[in-house]
Design an enzyme around this catalytic site. Sequence first.
Site, PDB file in Angstrom:
ATOM      1  N   HIS A  60      34.156-156.198  38.849  1.00  0.00           N
ATOM      2  CA  HIS A  60      33.519-157.519  38.809  1.00  0.00           C
ATOM      3  C   HIS A  60      33.497-158.050  40.241  1.00  0.00           C
ATOM      4  O   HIS A  60      34.445-158.695  40.686  1.00  0.00           O
ATOM      5  CB  HIS A  60      34.360-158.432  37.915  1.00  0.00           C
ATOM      6  N   TYR A  75      35.920-163.910  31.526  1.00  0.00           N
ATOM      7  CA  TYR A  75      35.148-164.732  30.590  1.00  0.00           C
ATOM      8  C   TYR A  75      36.084-165.512  29.668  1.00  0.00           C
ATOM      9  O   TYR A  75      35.989-165.430  28.432  1.00  0.00           O
ATOM     10  CB  TYR A  75      34.195-163.877  29.756  1.00  0.00           C
TER      11      TYR A  75
HETATM   12  N1  LIG Z   1      29.219-159.070  35.834  1.00  0.00           N
HETATM   13  C1  LIG Z   1      28.804-160.222  36.289  1.00  0.00           C
HETATM   14  O1  LIG Z   1      29.048-160.568  37.436  1.00  0.00           O
HETATM   15  C2  LIG Z   1      27.995-161.070  35.376  1.00  0.00           C
HETATM   16  C3  LIG Z   1      27.485-162.254  35.844  1.00  0.00           C
HETATM   17  C4  LIG Z   1      26.722-162.988  34.990  1.00  0.00           C
HETATM   18  C5  LIG Z   1      26.508-162.510  33.724  1.00  0.00           C
HETATM   19  N2  LIG Z   1      27.034-161.346  33.291  1.00  0.00           N
HETATM   20  C6  LIG Z   1      26.823-160.827  31.907  1.00  0.00           C
HETATM   21  O2  LIG Z   1      25.482-160.961  31.579  1.00  0.00           O
HETATM   22  C7  LIG Z   1      25.354-161.800  30.433  1.00  0.00           C
HETATM   23  C8  LIG Z   1      24.086-162.594  30.551  1.00  0.00           C
HETATM   24  O3  LIG Z   1      24.095-163.421  31.697  1.00  0.00           O
HETATM   25  P1  LIG Z   1      23.875-164.963  31.599  1.00  0.00           P
HETATM   26  O4  LIG Z   1      24.465-165.446  30.321  1.00  0.00           O
HETATM   27  O5  LIG Z   1      24.288-165.583  32.871  1.00  0.00           O
HETATM   28  O6  LIG Z   1      22.310-165.093  31.600  1.00  0.00           O
HETATM   29  P2  LIG Z   1      21.045-164.850  30.627  1.00  0.00           P
HETATM   30  O7  LIG Z   1      21.310-163.858  29.565  1.00  0.00           O
HETATM   31  O8  LIG Z   1      19.921-164.609  31.559  1.00  0.00           O
HETATM   32  O9  LIG Z   1      20.804-166.305  29.987  1.00  0.00           O
HETATM   33  C9  LIG Z   1      21.609-166.846  29.010  1.00  0.00           C
HETATM   34  C10 LIG Z   1      21.161-168.277  28.811  1.00  0.00           C
HETATM   35  O10 LIG Z   1      19.807-168.267  28.355  1.00  0.00           O
HETATM   36  C11 LIG Z   1      19.711-168.944  27.119  1.00  0.00           C
HETATM   37  N3  LIG Z   1      18.802-168.184  26.251  1.00  0.00           N
HETATM   38  C12 LIG Z   1      18.977-166.942  25.771  1.00  0.00           C
HETATM   39  N4  LIG Z   1      17.943-166.575  25.011  1.00  0.00           N
HETATM   40  C13 LIG Z   1      17.096-167.622  24.998  1.00  0.00           C
HETATM   41  C14 LIG Z   1      15.859-167.860  24.359  1.00  0.00           C
HETATM   42  N5  LIG Z   1      15.260-166.940  23.578  1.00  0.00           N
HETATM   43  N6  LIG Z   1      15.254-169.062  24.552  1.00  0.00           N
HETATM   44  C15 LIG Z   1      15.837-170.015  25.326  1.00  0.00           C
HETATM   45  N7  LIG Z   1      17.021-169.845  25.945  1.00  0.00           N
HETATM   46  C16 LIG Z   1      17.640-168.649  25.785  1.00  0.00           C
HETATM   47  C17 LIG Z   1      21.104-168.955  26.549  1.00  0.00           C
HETATM   48  O11 LIG Z   1      21.293-170.116  25.741  1.00  0.00           O
HETATM   49  P3  LIG Z   1      21.663-169.936  24.170  1.00  0.00           P
HETATM   50  O12 LIG Z   1      23.087-169.509  24.154  1.00  0.00           O
HETATM   51  O13 LIG Z   1      21.423-171.272  23.587  1.00  0.00           O
HETATM   52  O14 LIG Z   1      20.723-168.891  23.636  1.00  0.00           O
HETATM   53  C18 LIG Z   1      21.991-168.989  27.776  1.00  0.00           C
HETATM   54  O15 LIG Z   1      22.246-170.307  28.194  1.00  0.00           O
HETATM   55  C19 LIG Z   1      26.640-162.645  30.408  1.00  0.00           C
HETATM   56  O16 LIG Z   1      26.957-163.142  29.122  1.00  0.00           O
HETATM   57  C20 LIG Z   1      27.620-161.615  30.870  1.00  0.00           C
HETATM   58  O17 LIG Z   1      27.978-160.774  29.787  1.00  0.00           O
HETATM   59  C21 LIG Z   1      27.752-160.610  34.106  1.00  0.00           C
END
Ligand SMILES: NC(=O)c1ccc[n+]([C@@H]2O[C@H](COP(=O)([O-])OP(=O)(O)OC[C@H]3O[C@@H](n4cnc5c(N)ncnc54)[C@H](OP(=O)(O)O)[C@@H]3O)[C@@H](O)[C@H]2O)c1
Length: 263
Positions: free
Chosen positions: A129, A65
């Site tokens: 990962h 990240y």
């Molecule tokens: N291990 C892996 O392979 C892997 C892969 C992907 C993700 N992850 C982990 O999982 C976490 C979450 O995944 P992700 O960030 O891909 O997806 P997510 O949590 O499903 O979505 C995040 C996105 O949704 C938006 N969002 C969040 N709350 C919202 C709300 N109430 N209303 C409107 N939009 C909203 C955020 O924008 P804003 O910032 O503007 O709120 C951001 O762009 C990552 O940060 C990471 O830590 C791990």
Amino acid sequence: MSWLRPLGNTGMLVSALGLGTVKLGRDQGVKYPEDFTIPDDRAATALLAQAKDLGINLIDTAPAYGNSEQRLGPLLKGQRNDWLICSKVGEEFCDGKSHFDFSPEHVEHSIERSLKRLETDYIDMVLVHSDGNDLDIINRLGTLAALEAIKERGLIRAFGMSTKTVAGGLAAAAAGDIVMLTYNLGYRDEAEVLDACARLGKGALIKKALASGHFAADYDDPIQASMDLIFSHPGTSSAIIGTITPAHLEGNVLAARNCFEVR
Ligand SMILES: NC(=O)c1ccc[n+]([C@@H]2O[C@H](COP(=O)([O-])OP(=O)(O)OC[C@H]3O[C@@H](n4cnc5c(N)ncnc54)[C@H](OP(=O)(O)O)[C@@H]3O)[C@@H](O)[C@H]2O)c1
């Protein structure tokens, strides 16, 4: 179930929502619907304080990240006991590109580096990962065994894998303490991994719970619908939400709490 929930049989209690930190460290090669600016230290400090005030005790980072780990070390100074930290091994992100190394030697190097970056002498959970070849990693590369040995040395408290396939998720649930899997309104294929986590007493962390912001149009309140889906499954330990917008953070916590408290 309540806001604080057992992380499988690890003995740790995690908040129903965790804070994902991709957007604190990396803006290249990400698939969010809107462009964003990585928060500066002041905004990141305020976001972390808000998350803590809202009852969040779990933070998710990774070497992949960008500089998320490097930033969290100083940002969390003096707060080590307030947070459960999840980091990863296996994926590196350099010059805008990912590459992968799942060897036991790299695991050792990566965790030593994460400990330095995070300015701590232990990490609560470390996950592999995955690059998508989940079963190959689990069955052939010795990555999980390397993590288990590091757990025995006390440098990490629990280990597991962030998987990309159902078969990989099931194998990771059998072999480790925790699985991180994708589960959301538009993608429920990995529900049986959650079933397995519930059955085996393993921790289950949901990634992309809000489909990385790509909400389906057919829900009036996609945030509440997402939380209702995720917390209706008894296998869910916590959903890691990747937000840098304070109002979203607050709304997400409210929606998650609605799942446990009378509406
Ligand atoms: N291990 C892996 O392979 C892997 C892969 C992907 C993700 N992850 C982990 O999982 C976490 C979450 O995944 P992700 O960030 O891909 O997806 P997510 O949590 O499903 O979505 C995040 C996105 O949704 C938006 N969002 C969040 N709350 C919202 C709300 N109430 N209303 C409107 N939009 C909203 C955020 O924008 P804003 O910032 O503007 O709120 C951001 O762009 C990552 O940060 C990471 O830590 C791990």
